[in-house]
Design an enzyme around this catalytic site. Structure first.
Site, mmCIF file in Angstrom:
data_model
loop_
_atom_site.group_PDB
_atom_site.id
_atom_site.type_symbol
_atom_site.label_atom_id
_atom_site.label_comp_id
_atom_site.label_asym_id
_atom_site.label_seq_id
_atom_site.Cartn_x
_atom_site.Cartn_y
_atom_site.Cartn_z
ATOM 1 N N ASP A 334 0.700 -1.238 0.166
ATOM 2 C CA ASP A 334 -0.129 -0.051 0.162
ATOM 3 C C ASP A 334 0.935 1.307 0.148
ATOM 4 O OD1 ASP A 334 -1.269 -2.429 1.121
ATOM 5 O OD2 ASP A 334 -2.874 -1.096 1.863
ATOM 6 N N GLU A 474 -6.019 -11.158 -4.691
ATOM 7 C CA GLU A 474 -5.766 -12.211 -3.544
ATOM 8 C C GLU A 474 -6.725 -13.336 -3.606
ATOM 9 O OE1 GLU A 474 -5.571 -8.916 -0.580
ATOM 10 O OE2 GLU A 474 -3.498 -9.305 -0.608
ATOM 11 N N LYS A 586 -10.364 -9.420 -7.449
ATOM 12 C CA LYS A 586 -10.631 -8.545 -6.315
ATOM 13 C C LYS A 586 -10.404 -7.340 -6.389
ATOM 14 C CE LYS A 586 -9.214 -8.247 -1.448
ATOM 15 N NZ LYS A 586 -8.028 -8.522 -0.389
ATOM 16 N N GLN A 587 -9.055 -7.004 -7.109
ATOM 17 C CA GLN A 587 -8.818 -5.797 -7.446
ATOM 18 C C GLN A 587 -7.536 -5.490 -8.726
ATOM 19 O OE1 GLN A 587 -6.494 -6.610 -3.509
ATOM 20 N NE2 GLN A 587 -5.056 -5.232 -4.316
#
Ligand code: IFM
Length: 722
Positions: A334, A474, A586-587
């Site tokens: 992050d 993930e 997920k992303q």
């Protein structure tokens, strides 16, 4: 409406709202952050003050930022009746976070159960001018026309706070001297000493002061009479030092407190506001035509600032910063991928420290690689002070309560390339050659070394693979040849070769030292070249579409229509095992690769991949860090309305608790992504050799976007108007 203010007028005290607003109204200064709990307390509140890098041991998660004794409490009693928002009657209420000046203010009209009306105004701040100091100004006005009121104001420390159910601090000593009361505590496992000193004064000479010594809640009390329509104002000042700052934190805190006390609240406030003014002059982004965006962007910048220390390279910015207990204060990718650009372009000294932190944790990363049978440096997925892997082995799934094994510590290996990526970006943005030579080169080379040993060579087709990983998405575990991981590993190796050439040219002696230390033989460097040429990054040669990992295209299609109106992620719905059967992300994964390595891909490739992956990504309840990040690519592709939509999702993640987990803290990566969305997306900023370009992609209602940034020590100004 003031575009520097976040405020609420309604008090909704459902636990969820109470706790998410506590996160939202966090104040801080990089040394500490304090959640927006109330001075007077509230049942079920989660008061927390977390200090940069002050950890203690915890089961399963290794260590966590240790919630220190609460410095906020100020209790008010009127004619013996205690003021609290769950008692009496609330006539009017306004809470405001003034981001421009770093102040949290409340104005409360309250009627006690016996009908006494008071106007209470409270202001607090974590000084940006002296980061060890927290201050509260508390005023009570009697709205009682006839009689004097008997008032008691009790300011204390509260040691009865923990991280959820765990108490980390033990009181060592407590006393008072001169105008101060003080508390000395120590963490139970890590033995960090903390000294907190407090003064509490009023402007009413008739009020009498009393010191109340206690190991649990040492306090200073004022008692007095308040005449009809009169106001009493009290000021609480707190100073905090730990043994991480100074070997004698108490002596140091008392010394600082004397100076601060002599200057008084007003002078402290002025210096604090000046510090914020200086920061905003450089860091503000002006948006005209969209008040929600303007406020949310400032909020993101505010959060990034209060969670990063200016001068401490021993720790970094955690996924939730110091705003809540989520992720225990652990550091993930992050920081390097999502937050880092804000720091590199706005506060380069902080960016440098974030990398120095990674440099100092190289020994632990080397050990991790070695233990796994690899060379070089393998950074942990979750990191704290030492850089040892801190990912818990299992957690309770936050949405469906399953106990799930967490494999990320061993499989989510792309973080090593992310750290190399931030290192390179820092150099490109700042031109800090000394840093690259002395620290950065070693990070980039050591991570490259890891990749070169982590790849598997396939003799039959002369290619290299990376198997058994978790990519940024993930939800799919044990996958082979994740496009993002392999693409970034290739990039890391390429840049390592370039950096070595650069160091050989700029600092031959340093280059020789690195070659020797890391055993960079000609043969090894040749093998790096070979890997760069032949590593599998699964992509259709015809249309440029990447396959997220081997076999992704063959997974089951998920009929998303069927889940319209859901309030949880697809993983929450299907469970950890079954979600792996579906073609859903997920992303950002492939799309993140295309965004980070922007210049390596043409628009056609970006478009093809966007069309494929955008519809199969859980923008609502997947990870919070990518909706805003997707804006960059959306803008490049001219998809402005999708970009605006994604941007709003990022902007409101915490302000509206969109994912239901804001009580655990602010999503700092999302804050960084919001900043990037504006700068790299809507403004289209790109650095070129010795300058920069912009490409305007403003959302429909925006009429102006203006900001400045630092490039190689020069301040540049961008002002886009429509
Ligand atoms: O690092 C992130 C990850 O990408 C998605 N899950 C949450 C982590 C911490 O924010």
């Amino acid at each position: 409406m003031n575009l520097w203010h976040i405020s609420d007028k309604n008090v909704n005290f459902s636990p969820d709202k109470l706790h998410s607003q506590e996160s939202v109204y966090t104040i801080g200064n990089g040394y500490f952050c304090t959640r927006g709990t109330f001075e007077e307390g509230y049942p079920g509140a989660n008061p927390a003050t977390l200090l940069y890098g002050v950890f203690d041991k915890v089961a399963i998660a290794g260590e966590e930022l240790a919630n220190v004794p609460d410095w906020l409490p100020v209790q008010l009693f009127v004619n013996g009746e205690r003021f609290r928002l769950d008692r009496g009657r609330l006539l009017a209420y306004q809470r405001t976070l003034d981001m421009e000046h770093g102040l949290l203010q409340r104005t409360i009209h309250w009627e006690s159960t016996t009908g006494i009306r008071l106007l209470i105004t409270i202001e607090r701040f974590a000084s940006l001018a002296d980061v060890h100091v927290g201050l509260i100004r508390y005023s009570v006005t009697s709205e009682h026309a006839k009689h004097d009121l008997s008032i008691e104001l009790l300011a204390s420390f509260n040691t009865a706070v923990g991280n959820s159910n765990l108490m980390h601090w033990e009181t060592v000593a407590q006393d008072h001297q001169d105008s101060f009361t003080w508390l000395k505590s120590v963490t139970r496992s890590s033995s960090v000493e903390l000294a907190q000193t407090m003064s509490f004064v009023t402007n009413s000479p008739d009020f009498t002061q009393e010191f109340c010594d206690s190991d649990i809640a040492p306090a200073i009390r004022f008692l007095g009479k308040l005449a009809p329509r009169a106001t009493v104002t009290a000021e609480k000042i707190v100073v905090m030092y730990t043994s991480r700052d100074n070997p004698d934190p108490l002596a140091h805190a008392l010394e600082t407190h004397e100076k601060v006390f002599a200057q008084g609240y007003g002078a402290q406030l002025a210096q604090h506001q000046q510090a914020w003014h200086g920061f905003w002059q450089d860091a503000d982004i002006l948006i005209e035509g969209d008040d929600t965006a303007q406020r949310a962007v400032r909020y993101s910048i505010y959060q990034l600032r209060i969670n990063a220390a200016l001068h401490d390279p021993r720790y970094s910015v955690a996924a939730k910063g110091m705003t809540g207990f989520g992720y225990h204060g652990h550091i993930f990718h992050d920081t390097e991928i999502f937050m880092f650009p804000f720091f590199a372009y706005t506060l380069p000294d902080v960016a440098r420290n974030l990398l120095i932190y990674r440099y100092h944790t190289l020994p632990a990363a080397r050990k991790k690689a070695q233990q796994n049978g690899y060379a070089g440096a393998q950074y942990p997925w979750e990191s704290t002070l030492s850089g040892v892997e801190m990912t818990p082995s299992a957690i309770v799934h936050p949405e469906n309560g399953e106990i799930i094994p967490v494999l990320n510590g061993s499989l989510e290996i792309h973080i090593s390339a992310s750290i190399a990526y931030a290192t390179w970006q820092y150099w490109v943005v700042t031109g800090d050659d000394a840093f690259l030579r002395d620290y950065g080169a070693e990070i980039i080379l050591s991570t490259a070394l890891f990749w070169s040993s982590r790849v598997e060579k396939h003799l039959e087709n002369q290619s290299y693979e990376i198997t058994n990983v978790i990519g940024p998405d993930e939800w799919h575990e044990h996958v082979n040849n994740n496009a993002f991981t392999n693409g970034m590993a290739r990039w890391n190796l390429q840049k390592a070769l370039a950096v070595l050439t650069w160091v050989q040219h700029e600092a031959p002696e340093k280059a020789r030292a690195l070659e020797q230390q890391l055993d960079l033989t000609a043969q090894r460097l040749d093998s790096w070249q070979d890997i760069v040429k032949r590593i599998e990054v699964p992509q259709d040669a015809q249309n440029g579409l990447f396959e997220q990992f081997d076999g992704f295209f063959k997974l089951k299609t998920l009929d998303q229509e069927q889940y319209a109106g859901r309030t949880t992620s697809y993983q929450g719905i299907f469970g950890v095992k079954d979600i792996q059967k579906y073609r859903i992300s997920k992303q950002a994964d492939v799309l993140m690769l295309l965004t980070l390595l922007d210049q390596e891909f043409d628009l056609k490739t970006k478009g093809v991949n966007w069309d494929y992956y955008y519809p199969i990504t859980d923008h609502e309840y997947g990870s919070s860090l990518t909706p805003a990040f997707h804006v960059i690519l959306a803008c490049e592709l001219g998809k402005i309305s999708e970009a605006a939509d994604l941007f709003l999702k990022g902007c409101l993640v915490d302000l509206k608790n969109l994912r239901g987990n804001t009580p655990e803290g602010i999503h700092l990566a999302c804050c960084g992504a919001v900043w990037q969305a504006v700068i790299f997306g809507f403004a289209g900023l790109r650095l070129i050799d010795d300058g920069y370009t912009t490409a305007e992609h403003l959302p429909a209602t925006w009429t102006r976007l203006a900001f400045s940034f630092l490039h190689k020590g020069h301040r540049e100004y961008v002002d886009i108007r429509r």
